[in-house]
Design a protein around this motif. Structure first.
Motif, short mmCIF file in Angstrom:
data_model
loop_
_atom_site.label_atom_id
_atom_site.label_comp_id
_atom_site.label_asym_id
_atom_site.label_seq_id
_atom_site.Cartn_x
_atom_site.Cartn_y
_atom_site.Cartn_z
N GLY A 265 0.55 -1.21 0.00
CA GLY A 265 -0.05 0.01 -0.03
C GLY A 265 0.74 1.29 0.03
N GLU A 266 0.21 2.20 -0.36
CA GLU A 266 0.85 3.64 -0.70
C GLU A 266 1.39 4.44 0.88
N ASP A 267 0.47 4.12 1.73
CA ASP A 267 0.75 4.58 2.98
C ASP A 267 1.93 3.86 3.69
N SER A 268 1.90 2.59 3.49
CA SER A 268 3.19 1.87 4.08
C SER A 268 4.39 1.89 3.36
N GLY A 269 4.37 2.16 2.14
CA GLY A 269 5.58 2.55 1.37
C GLY A 269 6.21 4.06 1.85
N MET A 270 5.20 4.96 2.06
CA MET A 270 5.54 6.12 2.47
C MET A 270 6.23 6.14 3.85
#
Length: 427
Positions: A199-204
């Protein structure tokens, strides 16, 4: 105006030009991701396109994307089928005026877009965001594309070619168009991907952790060749591979870090790794199907073939080389292997075991949580001597590699004592 955004390797809202373009022009839209059943069937060289680790990571990434879309009163429609049938059917059913999609250097991915551009009765808008640079920033063709990474890097630096500036996610999205979703995944997943989570949030979060909280970037040059452990490298490759974050966001954060702390050997090494990724993306773009050929982009036939016993021993981590076995067991049980480990096992398969490099590349495609088609096949060609290596072929001394990267034997011991990999190879 009605639009359809076909998510592929761009599972995010931030720095997604295709999403922005569709949002500006359409008042109604479908947000679609297509699961192709062919991904799960045995393909060439005895491996599947999508293994269980990456499948679960993809599932997590799609769930995360769905949550973000819901916040903007949209929804993700996941379909199962051949994309070249699913997308046209949806366009016809809902009277779609605009298909928006992100470009990708993969041969299959580009063929899909080319086919839809020819056959769909609506406009097809193709955006670029999987790479740092735009196609318009280069004047290469297949014959003039740099034959080595050093040449590519020198060209980028001499011409002052800079990464594109990432764009923000749109504040609002077009009204969603109702469409049934197919059921896929979630119940049968058994692997623990921790500390990975799609997911995008986890990547950030991982980007922030590595750059700022743990200061992993500060010592990156010294730690990046480590064989085990979470913080020896950025570990961003899985999120980059399915587009949960974009390389431009990483490059922009690297600029921010250098602005605050100054340039260092470690930040230069980090940017060099982004450029290596970039080099392979454009190599795939210009060389196409040659990236999968036995002779490689050099049109040079290696002195290897297929030895079933040798390949199976390599795959299961039961060769006569302890460092190779440890790396392969790590891969089979976690879906990950360090960059140094990948070079070691690739050299072994090609040089010690005499096996066609494409079997190794295909197995990595199946097993790796961070599989990227251009990077994977570019690196395998490099190690097999049919790609971008100016020396012709990389033959690693396995004893020396062990002495340098596992001097006290802890890595080999850890994975030698782990449960057999064989059971994890059966799906």
């Amino acid at each position: 105006m009605k639009g359809l955004l076909w998510f592929r390797h761009d599972l995010r809202l931030a720095d997604n030009p295709a999403l922005v373009a569709l949002s500006r022009r359409c008042d109604q839209a479908l947000m679609v991701y297509v699961i192709d059943p062919e991904w799960f069937r045995p393909a060439h060289f005895q491996s599947r396109h999508l293994g269980r680790f990456r499948e679960e990571f993809l599932y997590q990434s799609l769930r995360a994307l769905e949550r973000e879309l819901k916040k903007r009163k949209q929804r993700l429609v996941v379909k199962v089928g051949n994309p070249l049938q699913v997308i046209p059917d949806l366009c016809k059913k809902h009277g779609i005026d605009l298909l928006a999609v992100t470009d990708h250097p993969g041969v299959y991915e580009r063929q899909q877009v080319a086919y839809l551009s020819r056959t769909l009765g609506c406009e097809v808008s193709v955006s670029e965001s999987f790479s740092l640079f735009l196609r318009s920033q280069f004047t290469f063709d297949k014959t003039t594309f740099p034959q080595t990474f050093s040449q590519f890097r020198k060209h980028v630096e001499k011409q002052n070619i800079l990464p594109c500036i990432p764009i923000s996610a749109p504040e609002s999205l077009p009204k969603h168009i109702d469409e049934r979703r197919d059921i896929w995944g979630g119940q049968e997943f058994v692997y623990d991907l921790t500390p990975y989570h799609g997911g995008e949030d986890s990547g950030m979060v991982q980007l922030n952790q590595f750059f700022w909280k743990t200061q992993g970037l500060k010592n990156y040059k010294e730690t990046r060749n480590g064989l085990d452990g979470w913080q020896f490298s950025s570990r961003l490759s899985a999120w980059l591979a399915n587009g949960s974050i974009s390389p431009r966001i990483v490059a922009a954060e690297l600029d921010n870090y250098e602005y605050r702390h100054g340039r260092s050997d470690s930040t230069e090494s980090m940017y060099a790794e982004l450029l290596w990724r970039e080099y392979f993306q454009w190599m795939m773009h210009y060389h196409g199907a040659s990236m999968f050929a036995f002779e490689g982009i050099k049109n040079k036939r290696p002195l290897t073939t297929y030895y079933c016993q040798n390949y199976k021993a390599w795959e299961q981590g039961t060769t006569e080389y302890p460092i190779v076995n440890a790396c392969m067991r790590q891969l089979n049980q976690t879906g990950y292997m360090s960059n140094r480990g990948r070079q070691i096992v690739a050299s072994c398969l090609v040089n010690e075991l005499g096996v066609d490099w494409r079997f190794g590349a295909a197995y990595f495609e199946q097993q790796l949580i961070d599989f990227d088609v251009a990077t994977n096949y570019g690196n395998w060609q490099y190690l097999a001597g049919v790609g971008a290596d100016p020396r012709g072929q990389r033959h690693f001394n396995l004893e020396k590699q062990t002495e340098i990267y596992d001097p006290d034997g802890t890595f080999v011991e850890k994975w030698a004592n782990s449960k057999s990999s064989e059971s994890l190879l059966k799906y």
